[in-house]
Design a protein around this motif. Structure first.
Motif, PDB file in Angstrom:
ATOM      1  N   UNK A 157     -59.416 -77.529  24.076  1.00 15.52           N
ATOM      2  CA  UNK A 157     -58.793 -76.943  25.111  1.00 15.52           C
ATOM      3  C   UNK A 157     -58.044 -77.406  25.821  1.00 15.52           C
ATOM      4  N   UNK A 158     -57.986 -78.209  25.650  1.00 13.42           N
ATOM      5  CA  UNK A 158     -56.443 -79.082  26.487  1.00 13.42           C
ATOM      6  C   UNK A 158     -55.336 -79.078  25.623  1.00 13.42           C
ATOM      7  N   UNK A 159     -55.312 -77.719  24.155  1.00 12.27           N
ATOM      8  CA  UNK A 159     -54.276 -77.232  23.806  1.00 12.27           C
ATOM      9  C   UNK A 159     -53.228 -75.579  23.831  1.00 12.27           C
ATOM     10  N   UNK A 160     -51.623 -75.774  23.989  1.00 13.44           N
ATOM     11  CA  UNK A 160     -51.431 -75.155  24.033  1.00 13.44           C
ATOM     12  C   UNK A 160     -51.508 -73.920  22.924  1.00 13.44           C
ATOM     13  N   UNK A 161     -50.879 -73.157  22.885  1.00 10.50           N
ATOM     14  CA  UNK A 161     -51.287 -71.870  21.175  1.00 10.50           C
ATOM     15  C   UNK A 161     -50.061 -73.209  20.064  1.00 10.50           C
ATOM     16  N   UNK A 162     -50.527 -72.906  19.226  1.00  9.81           N
ATOM     17  CA  UNK A 162     -50.219 -73.621  17.932  1.00  9.81           C
ATOM     18  C   UNK A 162     -50.131 -75.387  18.177  1.00  9.81           C
ATOM     19  N   UNK A 163     -51.005 -75.937  19.158  1.00 16.63           N
ATOM     20  CA  UNK A 163     -50.855 -77.001  19.231  1.00 16.63           C
ATOM     21  C   UNK A 163     -51.703 -77.593  18.030  1.00 16.63           C
ATOM     22  N   UNK A 164     -52.074 -78.637  18.666  1.00 13.37           N
ATOM     23  CA  UNK A 164     -52.812 -80.007  16.973  1.00 13.37           C
ATOM     24  C   UNK A 164     -53.409 -81.569  17.729  1.00 13.37           C
ATOM     25  N   UNK A 165     -54.766 -81.635  17.642  1.00  8.20           N
ATOM     26  CA  UNK A 165     -55.076 -82.752  17.631  1.00  8.20           C
ATOM     27  C   UNK A 165     -55.383 -83.455  16.634  1.00  8.20           C
ATOM     28  N   UNK A 166     -55.065 -85.001  17.053  1.00 10.95           N
ATOM     29  CA  UNK A 166     -54.966 -85.637  15.645  1.00 10.95           C
ATOM     30  C   UNK A 166     -56.372 -86.737  15.825  1.00 10.95           C
ATOM     31  N   UNK A 167     -57.322 -86.413  15.152  1.00  8.46           N
ATOM     32  CA  UNK A 167     -58.412 -86.629  14.310  1.00  8.46           C
ATOM     33  C   UNK A 167     -58.780 -88.627  13.858  1.00  8.46           C
ATOM     34  N   UNK A 168     -59.047 -89.272  15.156  1.00  6.56           N
ATOM     35  CA  UNK A 168     -58.582 -90.667  15.127  1.00  6.56           C
ATOM     36  C   UNK A 168     -60.930 -91.034  14.481  1.00  6.56           C
ATOM     37  N   UNK A 169     -60.890 -90.373  15.697  1.00  6.64           N
ATOM     38  CA  UNK A 169     -62.536 -91.065  15.756  1.00  6.64           C
ATOM     39  C   UNK A 169     -63.354 -91.223  14.489  1.00  6.64           C
ATOM     40  N   UNK A 170     -63.914 -92.639  14.381  1.00 14.94           N
ATOM     41  CA  UNK A 170     -64.894 -92.225  13.214  1.00 14.94           C
ATOM     42  C   UNK A 170     -65.823 -92.490  14.273  1.00 14.94           C
ATOM     43  N   UNK A 171     -67.036 -92.091  13.296  1.00 14.46           N
ATOM     44  CA  UNK A 171     -68.405 -91.036  13.912  1.00 14.46           C
ATOM     45  C   UNK A 171     -69.246 -91.989  12.739  1.00 14.46           C
ATOM     46  N   UNK A 172     -68.807 -92.103  11.910  1.00 10.99           N
ATOM     47  CA  UNK A 172     -69.425 -93.120  10.765  1.00 10.99           C
ATOM     48  C   UNK A 172     -71.038 -92.459  10.504  1.00 10.99           C
ATOM     49  N   UNK A 173     -72.213 -91.904  10.084  1.00 11.36           N
ATOM     50  CA  UNK A 173     -73.222 -91.526   9.928  1.00 11.36           C
ATOM     51  C   UNK A 173     -73.438 -90.689  10.941  1.00 11.36           C
ATOM     52  N   UNK A 174     -72.881 -90.169  12.092  1.00 11.66           N
ATOM     53  CA  UNK A 174     -73.337 -89.347  12.651  1.00 11.66           C
ATOM     54  C   UNK A 174     -72.915 -87.962  12.446  1.00 11.66           C
ATOM     55  N   UNK A 175     -73.389 -86.395  12.947  1.00 18.06           N
ATOM     56  CA  UNK A 175     -72.521 -85.330  12.464  1.00 18.06           C
ATOM     57  C   UNK A 175     -72.368 -84.906  13.987  1.00 18.06           C
ATOM     58  N   UNK A 176     -71.330 -83.672  13.710  1.00 24.15           N
ATOM     59  CA  UNK A 176     -71.179 -83.636  15.700  1.00 24.15           C
ATOM     60  C   UNK A 176     -70.476 -82.140  15.060  1.00 24.15           C
ATOM     61  N   UNK A 177     -70.980 -81.376  16.124  1.00 25.93           N
ATOM     62  CA  UNK A 177     -70.390 -80.104  16.239  1.00 25.93           C
ATOM     63  C   UNK A 177     -68.821 -79.740  16.618  1.00 25.93           C
ATOM     64  N   UNK A 178     -68.534 -79.007  15.970  1.00 26.93           N
ATOM     65  CA  UNK A 178     -67.004 -78.627  16.419  1.00 26.93           C
ATOM     66  C   UNK A 178     -66.649 -77.314  17.108  1.00 26.93           C
ATOM     67  N   UNK A 179     -66.101 -76.474  18.221  1.00 21.25           N
ATOM     68  CA  UNK A 179     -66.256 -75.861  18.518  1.00 21.25           C
ATOM     69  C   UNK A 179     -64.810 -74.836  18.128  1.00 21.25           C
ATOM     70  N   UNK A 180     -65.306 -73.907  16.411  1.00 21.69           N
ATOM     71  CA  UNK A 180     -64.579 -72.939  16.344  1.00 21.69           C
ATOM     72  C   UNK A 180     -63.751 -72.032  16.426  1.00 21.69           C
ATOM     73  N   UNK A 181     -64.877 -71.416  17.861  1.00 20.22           N
ATOM     74  CA  UNK A 181     -64.811 -70.005  18.559  1.00 20.22           C
ATOM     75  C   UNK A 181     -63.974 -70.327  19.670  1.00 20.22           C
ATOM     76  N   UNK A 182     -64.002 -68.933  20.586  1.00 22.19           N
ATOM     77  CA  UNK A 182     -62.878 -69.016  21.476  1.00 22.19           C
ATOM     78  C   UNK A 182     -62.091 -68.755  21.139  1.00 22.19           C
ATOM     79  N   UNK A 183     -61.062 -69.237  21.583  1.00 18.66           N
ATOM     80  CA  UNK A 183     -59.443 -70.166  21.094  1.00 18.66           C
ATOM     81  C   UNK A 183     -59.473 -70.443  19.854  1.00 18.66           C
ATOM     82  N   UNK A 184     -60.098 -70.791  19.144  1.00 20.14           N
ATOM     83  CA  UNK A 184     -59.844 -71.371  18.371  1.00 20.14           C
ATOM     84  C   UNK A 184     -58.269 -71.021  17.199  1.00 20.14           C
TER      85      UNK A 184
END
Length: 320
Positions: free
Chosen positions: A219-246
């Protein structure tokens, strides 16, 4: 002559203990190190404690001097500072990616000298700062960039501390825990909650290990912006919102992991770690060490860290 030491082990999920350890004979190119301090990497080690390392990641998650196998018994850890008692570098203070153990024998090229400008008790952060260095090599921030760091844990705080030195950046460290504001202040970084963080960012460093944090990062990104993902989720599955403005804003998410030196920089692992230790000359990093216990207390301390009863960034372990 066989000499002994004492080592901390994750016995099984939810259980840990201190065991006797026999030291191997030292070769001509080995060093015998007496541990001064070690650090609990709270995110990773509490994941190991709870048995949350996925079987598919057993090899990836293996520490350089790990003994045993996941989920346990396993001797695991990688933030160790000690003094060389025998062999090359005699008398020097060194950092090693070694578990919590009173003494150990490793090849001399497995240790890195701690600069005289860095107190040994702060040098346990070298592995954490090294992760942040690698992430920022992946991110390649520029002068004047608008940047947010989401997640004020050890990695997020380390990344923010380094980013704060880049001229002209608009930088915020965001975390839902208001107590982290004091750490941000010590690092010279503005603090806010994720909900109040400023948008239109060129770059977001995400280190909250939460699904909500990753969504907010996008949500915080400007157009052409980038998220560097450093999180380690272990055995958890997460949802990523790739709709809307992605897609319309051409956003991107890039993984960064310390196990591989960023291809953006032609550096060895040793050079990267040496740089991290040089950066630790800044006393602001002391704010990341939020507690201290003796080695003998570690089996009682680790469950409290994992359960949240003992809030901490880096918890330092002392050795008599």
């Amino acid at each position: 002559m066989t000499r002994s030491a004492r080592a901390f082990w994750f016995k099984s999920p939810g259980e840990c203990e201190i065991r006797a350890a026999a030291l191997p004979a030292r070769g001509a190119e080995d060093v015998l190190v007496r541990t001064l301090f070690s650090g609990v990497s709270r995110g990773t080690e509490t994941l190991v404690f709870s048995g949350g390392v996925p079987e598919s990641q057993y090899t990836v998650m293996r520490a350089p001097f790990q003994e045993g196998e996941f989920p346990g018994p396993v001797k695991y850890g990688y933030l160790n500072v000690g003094v060389v008692e025998e062999g090359p570098l005699l008398g020097r203070t060194v950092f090693c990616l070694y578990p919590h153990q009173t003494r150990y024998v490793v090849p001399a090229d497995a240790v890195t000298l701690v600069p005289g400008t860095v107190p040994p008790g702060r040098a346990i952060l070298a592995g954490t700062v090294e992760t942040a260095v690698n992430a920022l090599w992946d991110a390649a921030p520029l002068v004047g960039d608008r940047i947010a760091v989401l997640g004020a844990g050890m990695i997020g705080c380390s990344a923010a501390a380094i980013l704060a030195k880049i001229p002209g950046v608009r930088l915020e460290l965001a975390d839902p825990d208001p107590s982290r504001a004091a750490v941000a202040e010590a690092l010279g970084v503005g603090f806010t909650s994720p909900e109040r963080a400023r948008g239109d960012c060129d770059l977001v460093i995400h280190a909250s290990a939460s699904e909500a944090g990753l969504a907010r990062s996008l949500d915080l990104l400007a157009p052409e912006g980038q998220v560097i993902e450093l999180s380690w989720y272990g055995d958890r599955r997460i949802s990523v919102p790739l709709g809307e403005n992605f897609h319309s804003r051409r956003l991107s998410i890039r993984a960064s992991q310390v196990g591989t030196v960023s291809p953006a920089r032609r550096r060895s692992y040793g050079e990267r770690l040496a740089l991290a230790l040089d950066l630790l000359a800044d006393p602001a990093f002391d704010a990341l060490i939020t507690g201290e216990s003796a080695f003998d207390e570690l089996p009682a301390v680790l469950p409290r860290l994992a359960g949240g009863q003992l809030p901490a960034l880096c918890h330092r372990i002392t050795y008599s």
